[in-house]
Scaffold this motif. Sequence first.
Motif, PDB file in Angstrom:
ATOM      1  N   THR A  41      27.653 -17.035  19.364  1.00 44.27           N
ATOM      2  CA  THR A  41      27.000 -15.790  18.945  1.00 44.27           C
ATOM      3  C   THR A  41      25.555 -16.054  18.524  1.00 44.27           C
ATOM      4  N   ALA A  42      25.359 -17.018  17.622  1.00 54.00           N
ATOM      5  CA  ALA A  42      24.007 -17.308  17.139  1.00 54.00           C
ATOM      6  C   ALA A  42      23.218 -18.193  18.094  1.00 54.00           C
ATOM      7  N   ARG A  43      23.905 -18.865  19.013  1.00 45.24           N
ATOM      8  CA  ARG A  43      23.255 -19.714  20.026  1.00 45.24           C
ATOM      9  C   ARG A  43      22.529 -20.905  19.412  1.00 45.24           C
ATOM     10  N   ASP A  44      23.143 -21.528  18.420  1.00 48.19           N
ATOM     11  CA  ASP A  44      22.535 -22.693  17.786  1.00 48.19           C
ATOM     12  C   ASP A  44      22.919 -23.947  18.574  1.00 48.19           C
ATOM     13  N   PRO A 412      10.602  -9.959  13.937  1.00 46.88           N
ATOM     14  CA  PRO A 412      11.466  -9.832  12.752  1.00 46.88           C
ATOM     15  C   PRO A 412      12.781 -10.602  12.836  1.00 46.88           C
ATOM     16  N   THR A 413      13.151 -11.080  14.027  1.00 51.19           N
ATOM     17  CA  THR A 413      14.387 -11.864  14.163  1.00 51.19           C
ATOM     18  C   THR A 413      14.060 -13.321  14.489  1.00 51.19           C
ATOM     19  N   TYR A 414      13.038 -13.817  13.851  1.00 53.36           N
ATOM     20  CA  TYR A 414      12.481 -15.147  14.136  1.00 53.36           C
ATOM     21  C   TYR A 414      13.471 -16.270  13.826  1.00 53.36           C
ATOM     22  N   GLN A 415      14.262 -16.111  12.816  1.00 51.69           N
ATOM     23  CA  GLN A 415      15.264 -17.074  12.304  1.00 51.69           C
ATOM     24  C   GLN A 415      14.653 -18.271  11.587  1.00 51.69           C
ATOM     25  N   LEU A 422      14.374 -18.644  19.169  1.00 55.71           N
ATOM     26  CA  LEU A 422      15.373 -18.780  20.234  1.00 55.71           C
ATOM     27  C   LEU A 422      16.801 -18.649  19.734  1.00 55.71           C
ATOM     28  N   LEU A 423      17.024 -18.644  18.425  1.00 50.28           N
ATOM     29  CA  LEU A 423      18.359 -18.368  17.913  1.00 50.28           C
ATOM     30  C   LEU A 423      18.585 -16.865  17.874  1.00 50.28           C
ATOM     31  N   TYR A 424      19.825 -16.467  18.023  1.00 53.48           N
ATOM     32  CA  TYR A 424      20.168 -15.057  18.031  1.00 53.48           C
ATOM     33  C   TYR A 424      20.694 -14.615  16.667  1.00 53.48           C
ATOM     34  N   HIS A 425      20.605 -13.319  16.409  1.00 51.62           N
ATOM     35  CA  HIS A 425      21.337 -12.722  15.294  1.00 51.62           C
ATOM     36  C   HIS A 425      22.820 -12.666  15.654  1.00 51.62           C
ATOM     37  N   ASP A 426      23.662 -12.880  14.651  1.00 52.48           N
ATOM     38  CA  ASP A 426      25.088 -12.622  14.855  1.00 52.48           C
ATOM     39  C   ASP A 426      25.333 -11.135  15.087  1.00 52.48           C
ATOM     40  N   SER A 427      26.388 -10.864  15.820  1.00 48.12           N
ATOM     41  CA  SER A 427      26.907  -9.505  15.893  1.00 48.12           C
ATOM     42  C   SER A 427      27.690  -9.211  14.615  1.00 48.12           C
ATOM     43  N   VAL A 428      27.323  -8.145  13.926  1.00 46.86           N
ATOM     44  CA  VAL A 428      28.042  -7.759  12.710  1.00 46.86           C
ATOM     45  C   VAL A 428      29.513  -7.535  13.018  1.00 46.86           C
ATOM     46  N   GLU A 429      29.795  -6.828  14.106  1.00 45.82           N
ATOM     47  CA  GLU A 429      31.186  -6.496  14.444  1.00 45.82           C
ATOM     48  C   GLU A 429      32.003  -7.746  14.743  1.00 45.82           C
ATOM     49  N   VAL A 430      31.393  -8.714  15.454  1.00 44.74           N
ATOM     50  CA  VAL A 430      32.120  -9.942  15.765  1.00 44.74           C
ATOM     51  C   VAL A 430      32.407 -10.742  14.493  1.00 44.74           C
ATOM     52  N   ASP A 431      31.422 -10.865  13.615  1.00 41.24           N
ATOM     53  CA  ASP A 431      31.637 -11.612  12.369  1.00 41.24           C
ATOM     54  C   ASP A 431      32.706 -10.952  11.501  1.00 41.24           C
TER      55      ASP A 431
END
Length: 589
Positions: A41-44, A412-415, A422-431
């Motif tokens: 999800t976060a692509r780490d 704003p989603t720099y991480q 290049l990292l993604y935000h988690d999906s709230v619903e998936v978490d």
Amino acid sequence: MTVAREFDPVKLSVLANAFDGIVREMTNGLLRSARSSVINTARDFSCAVLTADNQLLAAAEGVPVHVFGAGPLGEDMVELHDDIREGDAFLHNDPYRGNSHAADHCILVPIFVEGRHVFTAVTKAHQADCGNSLPTTFYATARDVYEEGALIFPCVRVQRDYTDIDDIVRMCRSRIRVPDQWYGDYLASVGASRIAERRIHELAEKFGVDDLVDFVDAWFDYSERLAASAIATLPEYELHGWTAHDPFPGTGPDGVPLQATIKVKPAQGSISIDLRDNPDNLPNGLNLTRATATGAALAGILSGIPENLPSNAGTFRRIEVLLRDGCAVGVPKHPFSCSSGTTNLADRIVNLVQAAFSQIGDGYGTAEGAAGQAPAKSVISGTDERNGNAYVNQILVGGVGGPATPYVDGWPTYQRPVCGALLYHDSVEVDEQRYPILIRERMLVTDSGGAGRLRGGLATRVTIEPRVDAVTLTYGIEGKLNPPKGVRGGQGGAVPDAWVEDIDTGRRREIPIVGRYDLRRGEKIVSITPGGGGYGDPLQRDVAAVLDDLRECRISSQAALTDYGVVIADGGVDQEATVKTRRERLTAR
């Protein structure tokens, strides 16, 4: 510079894109087959292809702190094993050798064509758990590697003849808190590296192994020429960057002062960055490794110069990174811990380098981006009462403000700086489905991005509640005393914050800056990440951009006037009053 070899330029482009496509296929395979949310999800994670002599060939969208220092991983494989053969795979997470930190499990697959070792496929994936003594892969307060407790594998063989070596797998299963999840991620990483093996065999069948080897030399030479040409357009300059990490357990009351000297030498077409004059290894987990210090410096330089250069060893020939043994941002001495060696100080190095380039003039460098491991980006752990299963995973539900550049506002989603957005935000619903938590709120924070001609990225506010008796969060807030700085007249980003509230009474309770917190049923934690720094004079910001920010609630009407000198009247801009206000402000300086 090495002498350019004759190589068909069309074939050069075809093969460069072919290797890029191979790494992207590796990336998609790992993203879609891994089990833990921090990977799928976060692509780490990152994928790359090295040459047989351990130079970075292709990384596609690899995270800079993962891949820019990837060459030593291959060096370790060759040094430690004199019987490498087709069908082998190696597990490597040793920070005292070529890896980043113990939480990044690397799978290296040597790729043979016609009995000849020509490439090495690398996948590096951040683990949900790596055997640490506490349920977190960022044990930033660990006084040494023994207190950290991670299982460390110095490039050990984990497959022979395409078959798992069960001894290694059993060790991981017996020490990692989520063994099935780890094993799924391991299989996904091996599978991604094997994708590269198959695709390179196909390329060799089509073009021949000699063409692939000649391509590598030609591609590196071409990339080096591009880098030298880009650097030659810069003025000769000696830049000095400095920053400070906030006080932290093991750092003392003044935190960690950091600095770098960057020499831009256009006549030689080269840049050097000297990180040697920095503090010695620290008695905590903040120490960088050779790979992360190198990667952070390279990321800062490539962000600081205007040109877009290939991320490979050819480009890196023109950039020298000077490190010191026993330095907190150099080469670590055993047993100092490097558990957070991919984040805190590494983020600061990226920032100070990319910001230093702004000293050259307008159009160079960037502001500082936000960092820190706020509770919205914490490692959560516990037992899920819905099924009785233990869980450990890092959640990334709150981004931080990215740096403004000479051309665009901060993201704003720099991480964080070391990841280059290049990292993604988690999906709230998936978490919420996977873990016993509720994300009650995720929103951008008005006025949190540093004002400037280009505005810093906004901070994020996240509210989390447990759905069970307790959820443990392990986190580390950074930047309260030293928030991200603006450059060339830009303002700094907003500071982070976090607290716990009683859901029924609203009573607010402060929590430590760094540590673990057991969030109980009936409580909620509010996490606010930092904002990014601004670039350039706020009074030069386009008036239409200020009005758009106001309408989208990125800034308040007060900030429009106070920071940007824009007068709002009847829902629009009073142009005459704005011109007058800005002129008066400039005159008063």
